[in-house]
Design an enzyme around this catalytic site. Sequence first.
Site, short mmCIF file in Angstrom:
data_model
loop_
_atom_site.label_atom_id
_atom_site.label_comp_id
_atom_site.label_asym_id
_atom_site.label_seq_id
_atom_site.Cartn_x
_atom_site.Cartn_y
_atom_site.Cartn_z
N CYS A 233 41.36 37.33 53.15
CA CYS A 233 42.36 38.32 53.56
C CYS A 233 42.41 38.46 55.07
O CYS A 233 43.11 39.33 55.59
CB CYS A 233 42.06 39.67 52.90
N ASP B 114 35.64 35.11 47.77
CA ASP B 114 36.76 35.96 48.17
C ASP B 114 36.15 37.16 48.90
O ASP B 114 36.08 38.26 48.37
CB ASP B 114 37.54 36.40 46.93
N ASN C 116 38.40 39.31 38.53
CA ASN C 116 39.78 38.83 38.63
C ASN C 116 39.85 37.31 38.58
O ASN C 116 40.54 36.73 37.72
CB ASN C 116 40.39 39.36 39.93
N TYR D 11 31.12 37.85 45.45
CA TYR D 11 32.12 38.92 45.62
C TYR D 11 33.12 38.91 44.46
O TYR D 11 34.33 38.93 44.66
CB TYR D 11 32.90 38.77 46.94
N GLU E 293 47.35 36.61 53.06
CA GLU E 293 46.21 36.08 52.30
C GLU E 293 46.25 34.56 52.37
O GLU E 293 47.33 33.95 52.32
CB GLU E 293 46.31 36.54 50.85
#
Length: 362
Positions: free
Chosen positions: A320, A295, A219, A214, A354
């Site tokens: 999350c 993530d 990032n 993912y 988070e």
Amino acid sequence: MPLPTYDPADYPTQLATKVAHFEQNFAPFGVANTAIHASAPLHYRMRAEFRIWHEGDDLNYAMFDPADPKQPITLETFPPAAESICHLMPRLRDKLRGNESLRRRLFQADFLATLSGEMLVTLIYHRQLDEAWEAAAREMAAELGIGLIGRSRGQKIVLDRDWVLEGFELNGRQLRYKQVEGSFTQPNGGVNRQMLGWACQQAAGFGGNLVELYCGNGNFTIALSPLFERVLATEVSKSSVHAAQYNLAANQVENVALVRMSSEEFSNALAGREEFQRLKDIDLEPFRHATLFVDPPRSGLDAVTLELARGFDRILYISCNQETLRENVIALQDTHEIKASAVFDQFPYTHHLECGLLLTRR
């Protein structure tokens, strides 16, 4: 977008309540000394979406109270949004008010800002856009110094480009990220930097290879890449893969192999259950007992990916949704234990929090 309630004076108490809930939720797994990463209490959102409310020839930005969703609340500005968005909002509104081509049947305005100072605005209409709209939009975009996109059903007019270039410093490196309109980007730029810093702090000294599922636009991939010999990153979204490829090149990262595939497909490939043409040039053997970084979406890791995770010595997990994170920790507790934990307040004044965990093999 519903109207949030926000009061900087209440922020520390609200954050403490969320942290206490997290620690209570994960106390049975030995979580202690959780690192707490707070948000700025105002001007933290790099994205904001507003309905446009028309009254005769006038228009205003509007949001809605979930308790009374049919009654708009008009806004002059929006303090949770980045200062650059707050500064632009009245200037853009005045331009829209003064031009019938730009104003007519305008339904929504979406803002995408960066820490580096770039801005992209998407105007969404309930009509087809014509040459008069495009001419007026180009003039307005030039005067305001912004990127601009016009959308209506089946139509997308990009005046320059449909992305912004984010940039910030992390651990002595200047990182750059292409962020595409309509694709997922981290909404809280300041907290995102804190998440990247925590992940790098945990991974320092691991060495070896990294598997990332993912990966989005890269990032975490780009931030973590100097800490590992080789990185194998997967992502299923085509637009995110294209952005990640751009970002790897922009940051001169050369030790990452990026593959477009789902976590389930990669799990089956690593287990030898399936072969994929996309992996034909990659030797998977060195990645079998590497570090795993995930993530995932709010649904967490599926059963196939959980089975894959059990084979890794270390798992860095950013979540999350702490409820699905807890379910995944329960599923992994026979093979892994929590060594470090952190919370990141991406969404102040909401119940969302988070979370980050480092799990190591028992």
